[in-house]
Scaffold this active site. Structure first.
Site, PDB file in Angstrom:
ATOM      1  NE  ARG A 144       0.388   2.566  -5.678  1.00 15.20           N
ATOM      2  CZ  ARG A 144       1.214   1.700  -6.277  1.00 15.20           C
ATOM      3  NH1 ARG A 144       1.496   1.829  -7.559  1.00 15.20           N
ATOM      4  NH2 ARG A 144       1.754   0.704  -5.608  1.00 15.20           N
ATOM      5  CD  GLU A 191      -4.743   1.903 -11.094  1.00 14.33           C
ATOM      6  OE1 GLU A 191      -4.398   0.751 -10.769  1.00 14.33           O
ATOM      7  OE2 GLU A 191      -3.935   2.829 -11.234  1.00 14.33           O
ATOM      8  CG  HIS A 211      -1.123  -0.154 -12.127  1.00 12.37           C
ATOM      9  ND1 HIS A 211      -1.671   0.269 -10.945  1.00 12.37           N
ATOM     10  CD2 HIS A 211       0.215  -0.281 -11.872  1.00 12.37           C
ATOM     11  CE1 HIS A 211      -0.733   0.402 -10.026  1.00 12.37           C
ATOM     12  NE2 HIS A 211       0.435   0.071 -10.574  1.00 12.37           N
TER      13      HIS A 211
HETATM   14  P1  NAP Z   1      11.485   5.526  -3.559  1.00 15.77           P
HETATM   15  O1  NAP Z   1      12.864   5.064  -3.895  1.00 15.77           O
HETATM   16  O2  NAP Z   1      11.026   5.470  -2.153  1.00 15.77           O
HETATM   17  O3  NAP Z   1      11.341   7.029  -4.114  1.00 15.77           O
HETATM   18  C1  NAP Z   1      10.237   7.836  -3.837  1.00 15.77           C
HETATM   19  C2  NAP Z   1      10.577   9.287  -4.166  1.00 15.77           C
HETATM   20  O4  NAP Z   1       9.403  10.079  -3.948  1.00 15.77           O
HETATM   21  C3  NAP Z   1      11.689   9.877  -3.299  1.00 15.77           C
HETATM   22  O5  NAP Z   1      12.496  10.704  -4.079  1.00 15.77           O
HETATM   23  C4  NAP Z   1      10.923  10.696  -2.259  1.00 15.77           C
HETATM   24  O6  NAP Z   1      11.740  11.748  -1.774  1.00 15.77           O
HETATM   25  C5  NAP Z   1       9.755  11.209  -3.127  1.00 15.77           C
HETATM   26  N1  NAP Z   1       8.607  11.613  -2.325  1.00 15.77           N
HETATM   27  C6  NAP Z   1       8.005  10.930  -1.322  1.00 15.77           C
HETATM   28  N2  NAP Z   1       7.000  11.643  -0.804  1.00 15.77           N
HETATM   29  C7  NAP Z   1       6.966  12.813  -1.494  1.00 15.77           C
HETATM   30  C8  NAP Z   1       6.155  13.986  -1.406  1.00 15.77           C
HETATM   31  N3  NAP Z   1       5.174  14.078  -0.503  1.00 15.77           N
HETATM   32  N4  NAP Z   1       6.404  14.998  -2.270  1.00 15.77           N
HETATM   33  C9  NAP Z   1       7.395  14.899  -3.185  1.00 15.77           C
HETATM   34  N5  NAP Z   1       8.202  13.823  -3.318  1.00 15.77           N
HETATM   35  C10 NAP Z   1       7.988  12.800  -2.466  1.00 15.77           C
HETATM   36  O7  NAP Z   1      10.412   4.716  -4.376  1.00 15.77           O
HETATM   37  P2  NAP Z   1      10.549   4.015  -5.826  1.00 15.77           P
HETATM   38  O8  NAP Z   1      11.051   2.629  -5.672  1.00 15.77           O
HETATM   39  O9  NAP Z   1      11.253   4.945  -6.765  1.00 15.77           O
HETATM   40  O10 NAP Z   1       8.983   3.888  -6.221  1.00 15.77           O
HETATM   41  C11 NAP Z   1       8.194   5.057  -6.286  1.00 15.77           C
HETATM   42  C12 NAP Z   1       6.736   4.719  -6.473  1.00 15.77           C
HETATM   43  O11 NAP Z   1       6.483   4.316  -7.803  1.00 15.77           O
HETATM   44  C13 NAP Z   1       6.165   3.559  -5.645  1.00 15.77           C
HETATM   45  O12 NAP Z   1       5.932   3.904  -4.292  1.00 15.77           O
HETATM   46  C14 NAP Z   1       4.889   3.252  -6.398  1.00 15.77           C
HETATM   47  O13 NAP Z   1       3.828   4.059  -5.913  1.00 15.77           O
HETATM   48  C15 NAP Z   1       5.224   3.672  -7.839  1.00 15.77           C
HETATM   49  N6  NAP Z   1       5.314   2.490  -8.721  1.00 15.77           N
HETATM   50  C16 NAP Z   1       4.432   2.351  -9.751  1.00 15.77           C
HETATM   51  C17 NAP Z   1       4.502   1.252 -10.590  1.00 15.77           C
HETATM   52  C18 NAP Z   1       3.567   1.073 -11.751  1.00 15.77           C
HETATM   53  O14 NAP Z   1       3.248  -0.056 -12.087  1.00 15.77           O
HETATM   54  N7  NAP Z   1       3.149   2.148 -12.403  1.00 15.77           N
HETATM   55  C19 NAP Z   1       5.463   0.260 -10.343  1.00 15.77           C
HETATM   56  C20 NAP Z   1       6.349   0.434  -9.293  1.00 15.77           C
HETATM   57  C21 NAP Z   1       6.274   1.556  -8.492  1.00 15.77           C
HETATM   58  P3  NAP Z   1      11.480  12.426  -0.314  1.00 15.77           P
HETATM   59  O15 NAP Z   1      11.314  11.290   0.638  1.00 15.77           O
HETATM   60  O16 NAP Z   1      12.684  13.291  -0.078  1.00 15.77           O
HETATM   61  O17 NAP Z   1      10.253  13.244  -0.472  1.00 15.77           O
END
Ligand code: NAP
Length: 315
Positions: free
Chosen positions: A231, A260, A278
């Site tokens: 993000r 955005e 995005h």
């Molecule tokens: P996920 O499985 O929940 O993984 C999130 C990761 O981030 C976990 O390893 C979590 O570990 C870590 N995290 C959370 N808070 C943190 C913090 N404060 N400091 C450091 N690490 C932290 O989520 P996902 O499915 O992989 O998706 C991740 C994100 O990608 C989404 O939430 C979205 O914002 C983004 N995304 C972007 C697009 C795009 O179009 N560009 C598309 C899809 C998703 P811990 O909980 O141990 O910290």
């Protein structure tokens, strides 16, 4: 029985909207377009349909006394006030996993594009510059050090792909992940100092706001490449622009931005930055799977069946 009333709070993908229209009585952005009509419709609204970028705040939730469910077509739900929804007795669902491949593919694409300067190479050929000489040398990606900020579903999909490029992989998150063998760093700064590519794939929201700041960028260093598919809020954007302009880091590949669809002119002017609007999950196949899952959550809810993918806070 009349079909349940739902409010769509954003211009939704037609793949989602068409399914909603067939099953529900949909009020499309009525809260923004016609406040009087919205006030009349609000008491009967039982669901909200949203996109990953949607804002659903406590103020909106407070106007919907019969709200039962908020279905987000996206995995990120940082714009949804989950606490306010829960306080109202409503659940929140999202669309995890079905987009892992696409976002991971794009992360690798941005890493390669930024390292090998693919957009600049394309411009070079089109401008007829090749006949005057070769392009400057780029940097190698295979075998380099990848640091992942976030090691969840998508982070692990990126790591899987990076392994095929012979990259060494390390990560940071709030806690080490059980069953993940990669080296863990306790902070983004410590990870950046040991990375050639720093890829951001955490959720947005208050917990990660400006996690990547001037200190992290300085640690990444003048040959380092930052890729953000998380993000825009995760990066201090003005510190990033400053670091790119002054050569504090070597380049960047960015799919997400602070405000955005507005991308600062200073960022757009930098030739060694690869920009995308995005598009992490923006393929027909994945958007269909996301729409089906977001709709499936609403269907399950109104059929009294278990939800397919509630957010962790609602499990
Ligand atoms: P996920 O499985 O929940 O993984 C999130 C990761 O981030 C976990 O390893 C979590 O570990 C870590 N995290 C959370 N808070 C943190 C913090 N404060 N400091 C450091 N690490 C932290 O989520 P996902 O499915 O992989 O998706 C991740 C994100 O990608 C989404 O939430 C979205 O914002 C983004 N995304 C972007 C697009 C795009 O179009 N560009 C598309 C899809 C998703 P811990 O909980 O141990 O910290």
């Amino acid at each position: 029985m009349p079909s349940p009333s739902i409010l769509s709070v954003a211009k939704l993908s037609p793949l989602f909207a068409s399914q909603l229209d067939a099953a529900f009585s949909v009020h499309d952005r009525l809260h923004q377009t016609d406040p009087a009509a919205f006030a009349a419709a609000a008491p009967a609204i039982r669901a909200i349909a949203a996109s990953g970028e949607s804002k659903v705040d406590a103020e909106l939730i407070a106007q919907l006394p019969k709200l039962e469910i908020i279905s987000v077509m996206g995995v990120g739900y940082d714009g949804i006030d989950v606490a306010a929804a829960k306080a109202r007795g409503a659940v929140v669902t999202h669309t995890p996993n079905v987009l892992n491949d696409d976002v991971a593919d794009l992360a690798i694409g941005l890493m390669l594009s930024a390292a090998r300067q693919l957009p600049a190479a394309d411009r070079y050929v089109r401008a007829g510059s090749w006949s005057k000489g070769p392009m400057p040398l780029a940097r190698k990606m295979s075998g380099a050090r990848l640091g992942l900020v976030g090691m969840g579903r998508i982070g692990q999909a990126i790591a899987h792909r990076a392994a095929a490029f012979g990259m060494s992989i390390a990560y940071t998150s709030r806690s080490p992940k059980a069953g993940v063998a990669f080296k863990y760093f306790p902070s983004a700064t410590a990870l950046a100092a040991e990375s050639d590519f720093l890829v951001l794939i955490t959720p947005g929201g208050a917990g990660t706001r400006k996690l990547v700041n001037a200190e992290v960028l300085a640690a990444l260093g003048s040959k380092g490449i930052l890729v953000n598919v998380a993000r825009g809020s995760v990066v201090d954007e003005s510190a990033l622009i400053d670091a790119l302009e002054r050569g504090v880091i070597g380049g960047a590949g960015l799919d997400v931005f602070e405000s955005e669809p507005n991308v600062p002119e200073r960022l757009r002017a930098l030739p060694h930055v690869v920009l995308a609007p995005h598009i992490g999950s923006a393929t027909s196949q994945t958007r269909q799977a996301m729409a089906d899952l977001a709709f499936g959550n609403l269907q399950a809810h109104f059929a009294g069946k278990p939800l397919l993918s509630p957010v962790p806070e609602c499990q």
